[in-house]
Design a protein around this motif. Structure first.
Motif, PDB file in Angstrom:
ATOM      1  N   UNK A   4       0.853  -1.170   0.000  1.00 42.17           N
ATOM      2  CA  UNK A   4       0.000   0.000   0.000  1.00 42.17           C
ATOM      3  C   UNK A   4       0.890   1.222   0.000  1.00 42.17           C
ATOM      4  N   UNK A   5       0.454   2.094  -0.756  1.00 40.01           N
ATOM      5  CA  UNK A   5       1.193   3.333  -0.857  1.00 40.01           C
ATOM      6  C   UNK A   5       0.576   4.283   0.169  1.00 40.01           C
ATOM      7  N   UNK A   6       1.381   4.690   1.129  1.00 39.81           N
ATOM      8  CA  UNK A   6       0.901   5.496   2.221  1.00 39.81           C
ATOM      9  C   UNK A   6       0.600   6.888   1.714  1.00 39.81           C
ATOM     10  N   UNK A   7       1.357   7.397   0.864  1.00 37.12           N
ATOM     11  CA  UNK A   7       1.109   8.715   0.336  1.00 37.12           C
ATOM     12  C   UNK A   7      -0.195   8.724  -0.414  1.00 37.12           C
ATOM     13  N   UNK A   8      -0.359   7.631  -1.078  1.00 30.35           N
ATOM     14  CA  UNK A   8      -1.614   7.549  -1.817  1.00 30.35           C
ATOM     15  C   UNK A   8      -2.779   7.552  -0.838  1.00 30.35           C
ATOM     16  N   UNK A   9      -2.657   6.827   0.214  1.00 34.18           N
ATOM     17  CA  UNK A   9      -3.719   6.760   1.212  1.00 34.18           C
ATOM     18  C   UNK A   9      -3.838   8.118   1.884  1.00 34.18           C
ATOM     19  N   UNK A  10      -2.653   8.692   2.178  1.00 31.85           N
ATOM     20  CA  UNK A  10      -2.668   9.987   2.827  1.00 31.85           C
ATOM     21  C   UNK A  10      -3.310  11.017   1.923  1.00 31.85           C
ATOM     22  N   UNK A  11      -2.984  11.003   0.687  1.00 32.67           N
ATOM     23  CA  UNK A  11      -3.548  11.938  -0.281  1.00 32.67           C
ATOM     24  C   UNK A  11      -5.059  11.696  -0.420  1.00 32.67           C
ATOM     25  N   UNK A  12      -5.338  10.443  -0.466  1.00 34.85           N
ATOM     26  CA  UNK A  12      -6.779  10.103  -0.599  1.00 34.85           C
ATOM     27  C   UNK A  12      -7.540  10.583   0.623  1.00 34.85           C
ATOM     28  N   UNK A  13      -6.983  10.383   1.807  1.00 30.79           N
ATOM     29  CA  UNK A  13      -7.622  10.815   3.033  1.00 30.79           C
ATOM     30  C   UNK A  13      -7.685  12.332   3.084  1.00 30.79           C
ATOM     31  N   UNK A  14      -6.590  12.984   2.617  1.00 27.99           N
ATOM     32  CA  UNK A  14      -6.596  14.439   2.585  1.00 27.99           C
ATOM     33  C   UNK A  14      -7.688  14.947   1.650  1.00 27.99           C
ATOM     34  N   UNK A  15      -7.756  14.281   0.538  1.00 32.54           N
ATOM     35  CA  UNK A  15      -8.790  14.676  -0.413  1.00 32.54           C
ATOM     36  C   UNK A  15     -10.182  14.519   0.230  1.00 32.54           C
ATOM     37  N   UNK A  16     -10.344  13.458   0.893  1.00 36.78           N
ATOM     38  CA  UNK A  16     -11.641  13.233   1.528  1.00 36.78           C
ATOM     39  C   UNK A  16     -11.886  14.235   2.650  1.00 36.78           C
ATOM     40  N   UNK A  17     -10.832  14.517   3.420  1.00 40.18           N
ATOM     41  CA  UNK A  17     -10.946  15.467   4.512  1.00 40.18           C
ATOM     42  C   UNK A  17     -11.263  16.846   3.935  1.00 40.18           C
ATOM     43  N   UNK A  18     -10.545  17.203   2.851  1.00 42.52           N
ATOM     44  CA  UNK A  18     -10.779  18.491   2.232  1.00 42.52           C
ATOM     45  C   UNK A  18     -12.201  18.559   1.678  1.00 42.52           C
ATOM     46  N   UNK A  19     -12.547  17.473   1.108  1.00 45.41           N
ATOM     47  CA  UNK A  19     -13.915  17.428   0.562  1.00 45.41           C
ATOM     48  C   UNK A  19     -14.939  17.562   1.683  1.00 45.41           C
ATOM     49  N   UNK A  20     -14.699  16.849   2.782  1.00 43.94           N
ATOM     50  CA  UNK A  20     -15.613  16.908   3.916  1.00 43.94           C
ATOM     51  C   UNK A  20     -15.540  18.294   4.540  1.00 43.94           C
TER      52      UNK A  20
END
Length: 191
Positions: A4-20
């Protein structure tokens, strides 16, 4: 399995957080706008409530006046109803009285009709007897003939009066004769 790519997860989570977060900010802004609109409405509603209350108070006063007018009309109608009932009761009593009088007069009229019938019968009988007497009188008149003559009747009356006069004259002369005879006797027959 792939690491798993942590940055990818981190980016994805950031995107979701930003979206939220964006949606949260959007929702907060929306909430603020709605709260402001609600406050505006409350202020307006308070003003409207006061205006509505005054308007309702005026309408209530008008309705109370109408109710009072209706109550007065109802009171007048009740009085009229009472008077009308009294008049109707009086008229019913009067009608009953008049009906009793009518019945009495009807009975009297029936009795009078009977009396009238009896009187008519009596008049008819009397007329019949009169006609019979007239016929009998006419028959007797024809039988007597000359006896019913007016000249003879007048002559008979004249003669009766003359006879009466002559009888009175005879009575007077007899009285005078008697007086003279006494005078002669009292003087001795010499004149």
């Amino acid at each position: 399995m792939k690491p798993l790519n942590i940055t990818y997860i981190y980016d994805y989570a950031n995107l979701q957080v930003e979206e939220v977060r964006g949606s949260n900010i959007s929702l907060k802004n929306r909430l603020a706008k709605l709260e402001q609109a609600l406050r505006n409405k409350d202020e307006l509603a308070e003003n409207l409530h006061v205006i509505d209350f005054e308007q309702l108070k005026i309408e209530n006063q008008q309705l109370n006046e109408k109710i009072e007018e209706r109550n007065e009309e109802l009171h007048k109608l009740r009085k009229k109803t009472i008077v009308t009932v009294q008049i109707i009761t009086h008229m019913r009593e009067k009608v009953q009285f008049v009906q009793k009088e009518y019945q009495i007069l009807k009975e009297e009229l029936a009795q009078l009709d009977q009396d009238l019938g009896a009187q008519r019968d009596l008049v008819t009988k009397t007329k019949h007897e009169r006609d019979e007497h007239r016929q009998e009188y006419a028959s007797l008149k024809q039988q007597t003939g000359i006896m019913n003559s007016e000249h003879l009747t007048k002559d008979f009356k004249d003669r009766a009066e003359r006879i009466k006069e002559l009888k009175e004259l005879i009575t007077q002369l007899k009285k005078r004769h008697s007086q003279m005879s006494q005078f002669i006797k009292s003087h001795g027959g010499v004149i």
